[in-house]
Design an enzyme around this catalytic site. Structure first.
Site, PDB file in Angstrom:
ATOM      1  N   ASP A  26       0.849  -1.390   0.122  1.00 26.76           N
ATOM      2  CA  ASP A  26       0.140   0.232   0.128  1.00 26.76           C
ATOM      3  C   ASP A  26       0.928   1.305  -0.004  1.00 26.76           C
ATOM      4  OD1 ASP A  26      -2.357  -0.688  -0.148  1.00 26.76           O
ATOM      5  OD2 ASP A  26      -3.175   0.328   1.637  1.00 26.76           O
ATOM      6  N   ASP A 338     -11.241  -6.456  10.992  1.00 27.42           N
ATOM      7  CA  ASP A 338     -11.066  -7.920  11.076  1.00 27.42           C
ATOM      8  C   ASP A 338     -11.930  -8.529  12.132  1.00 27.42           C
ATOM      9  OD1 ASP A 338      -9.830  -6.347  13.047  1.00 27.42           O
ATOM     10  OD2 ASP A 338      -7.782  -7.227  13.109  1.00 27.42           O
TER      11      ASP A 338
END
Length: 624
Positions: A26, A338
């Site tokens: 990223d 998550d």
């Protein structure tokens, strides 16, 4: 670090042609791409070396660090030569990567080694660039073999497209791009998600996870298999309590018994179908090991063409007017994407499994400074409270979808930020009341003191027993108690404050990355178990102010006890003075960093001055 993590998962004890490794960068760094290119070359030597010598762990750095000399069981001179040669190859690769990283740019000679480097000719910045997708090892290619002629796993580099005008949704957005791109290239039915700083420590982990997915009776119900987080750089007594020993060894096992552990963002094997938004009742009951669909089409075209056709899947506009981030993939809009995604998957009828083998499946790098740890827990706590206050609250969203026991188990973490309120009360109010001469607790001779002592000593004994049973030490337990106090008064407090400001519209969601690279002198103090302050932070101002306030309360309490004609058992301020004394004991590292230490990790002078000023103001108000 990235190269070692990639090599460790490429070297799993599993057929290489069934493994595809995808790296999401990223940061969009050509330095990371170069490290991956070096890893792809070294893998031709490393994978057969691991298979021949049954290497554990299969991260080259970790293996050669623990086995600095040649193993004694090497039977032939050829084995000794191969071991030495492989180690030299790794050290050469490491030297080249570190040399290039130190320079900070890729040389022209290196750029000519692979066509992928030309992609960076069109990169404006790390936040403004096109999709960069490079298949470094094409597992379909019969020439993609190691030195012994055995096939190599597919290896893919991905830096998804980023544009300033588009929200990239942090880690969740990166993982969703990986899910889509991997479905086009390999489309394996099981996906392992692992952080770049957490290498595989057990080459059998894939087989361990598949045992649950392939179980004849209940395997079709399993959406993901979660392995515990473990760290290799913890100090002897875990000064910052980063092992989360009780959470990993006790609490997640409890969640497993109540319906399944939460997804904790790394070290997790997912069934691809469960991440695609399918409910359990609509999914296939058996894993599709043939991986047809897009993979069948992918086998018919070249790697270059596959790269070009797959880039759109990682573009900024692909998710527009789709269910990605809402019903498909990881859920957006939460700092703990998550935990939220795991909860949503469980509410669709799937169940999860916690696998905690004796040999840890993954080992990572824990934060090595106090501020890093507090910032990390602030993000976790802020995200947990987001879930509690959203439509995904387990009691409402999970109603009649997951067991009530599992709904309540989630609250163990979702209520973290609210813990700051009683913690701050017990730290601030008794000290101020002691200064004012207000008694809050019964006399020690009173029968009503029994509940206070029972709760306090019972809780402490229980937590100490838990930690000792699972391999901790008494000093580690003390560090754990100190860190819970620090987190409740800083991380949880700021997470609660940020949530309030966000709900009022004053702030927006911000994802803070935990730094894992530190200076040598910081590492040295960490190894010596000296608490690291060193930087000016509002969190340290709060900790220092509370420590000063408790010290003032303790001194005032001692004064009252000495001057009072009453005995300790009859003095109404005894329990308050004892409480202040315990807090002073817990805060000893703060006093040392403020008044005694001279190293760079001491408490900053500016923080000390502010905390003294705030303490004087608070005491003045109390005595007024």
């Amino acid at each position: 670090m990235v190269a070692n993590t990639v090599l460790s998962v490429m070297a799993y004890n599993y057929p290489a042609e069934k493994i595809s490794v995808y790296l999401s960068d990223d940061g969009g760094s050509d330095l990371t791409f170069y490290a991956l290119l070096e890893a792809s070359r070294f893998s031709k030597q490393w994978l057969p070396f691991c298979n021949k010598f049954r290497v554990e762990p299969r991260s080259p750095e970790a293996y050669f660090r623990t086995a600095s000399s040649q193993p004694l069981d090497l039977s032939h001179d050829h084995d000794h030569d191969q071991w030495t040669f492989t180690k030299k190859l790794y050290e050469d690769m490491k030297r080249r990567i570190e040399k290039t990283t130190k320079v900070g740019q890729i040389s022209e000679a290196i750029r000519k080694e692979h066509k992928g480097f030309h992609e960076w000719d069109f990169v404006s910045s790390r936040r403004d660039h096109q999709t960069i997708l490079q298949i470094l090892i094409d597992g379909r290619d019969p020439k993609a073999v190691d030195i012994e002629g055995q096939p190599l796993p597919t290896l893919v580099y991905l830096a998804r497209e980023k544009r300033p005008q588009y929200n990239h949704n942090f880690k969740a957005g990166a993982l969703n791009s990986l899910i889509r791109v991997s479905s086009r290239i390999s489309n394996a039915p099981v996906i392992l998600n692992v952080d770049c700083d957490m290498y595989s420590n057990n080459s059998e982990s894939v087989r361990d996870a598949l045992c649950f997915f392939l179980d004849e009776e209940r395997g079709h119900e399993v959406a993901f298999v979660q392995f515990p987080q473990a760290f290799e750089n913890l100090t002897k007594n875990d000064i910052y309590s980063n092992s989360l020993r009780c959470i990993m060894e006790v609490e997640l096992r409890g969640l497993d018994a109540h319906g399944g552990p939460c997804y904790i963002g790394t070290g997790c094997f997912h069934r691809r179908e469960s991440l695609s938004g399918k409910k359990y009742k609509d999914a296939n009951k058996a894993l599709d090991w043939k991986g047809k669909n897009d993979k069948g089409k992918a086998e018919e075209i070249s790697a270059e063409a596959l790269e070009e056709t797959s880039k759109f899947l990682a573009s900024c506009t692909y998710e527009e007017n789709t269910e990605w981030g809402k019903e498909m993939g990881l859920i957006y809009g939460c700092l703990v994407e998550d935990v939220l995604t795991g909860l949503v998957i469980q509410c669709r009828g799937w169940r999860s499994v916690y696998c905690c083998p004796e040999r840890k499946a993954f080992l990572g790098a824990a934060p090595t400074t106090l501020l890093q740890t507090l910032v990390q827990h602030k993000r976790w706590a802020e995200g947990d409270l987001q879930i509690l206050l959203s439509r995904y609250c387990p009691l409402t969203y999970g109603y009649q979808k997951i067991p009530i026991r599992l709904q309540l188990s989630y609250f163990l973490y979702l209520l973290w930020p609210l813990n700051c309120l009683p913690s701050l009360y017990y730290i601030i109010v008794p000290s101020l009341c002691l200064l004012k001469g207000i008694s809050l607790f019964p006399q020690m001779s009173d029968i009503w003191v029994v509940p206070f002592f029972s709760v306090f000593f019972g809780n402490r004994a229980f937590s100490l027993g838990e930690l000792l049973i699972y391999g901790g030490t008494c000093q580690e337990w003390l560090n754990d108690q100190r860190m819970w106090l620090f987190k409740r008064t800083t991380s949880f407090f700021f997470s609660l404050l940020d949530n309030i400001l966000r709900l009022l519209g004053f702030t927006k969601l911000a994802f803070t990355i935990t730094a894992k690279v530190v200076d040598d002198d910081v590492s040295e103090r960490y190894e010596q178990e000296l608490t690291e302050f060193g930087t000016d932070s509002p969190m340290f101002t709060i900790l220092s102010t509370l420590a000063m306030l408790n010290a003032m309360g303790f001194i005032w309490g001692l004064k009252r006890s000495v001057l009072s004609e009453q005995s300790l058992f009859l003095n109404p301020f005894s329990l308050q003075a004892i409480l202040c004394g315990l807090l002073v004991f817990i805060n000893l590292p703060i006093y040392q960093a403020t008044f005694l230490r001279k190293d760079k990790g001491r408490m900053p002078t500016s923080v000390t001055y502010r905390s003294i000023m705030f303490t004087i103001v608070a005491c003045s108000i109390a005595l007024y």
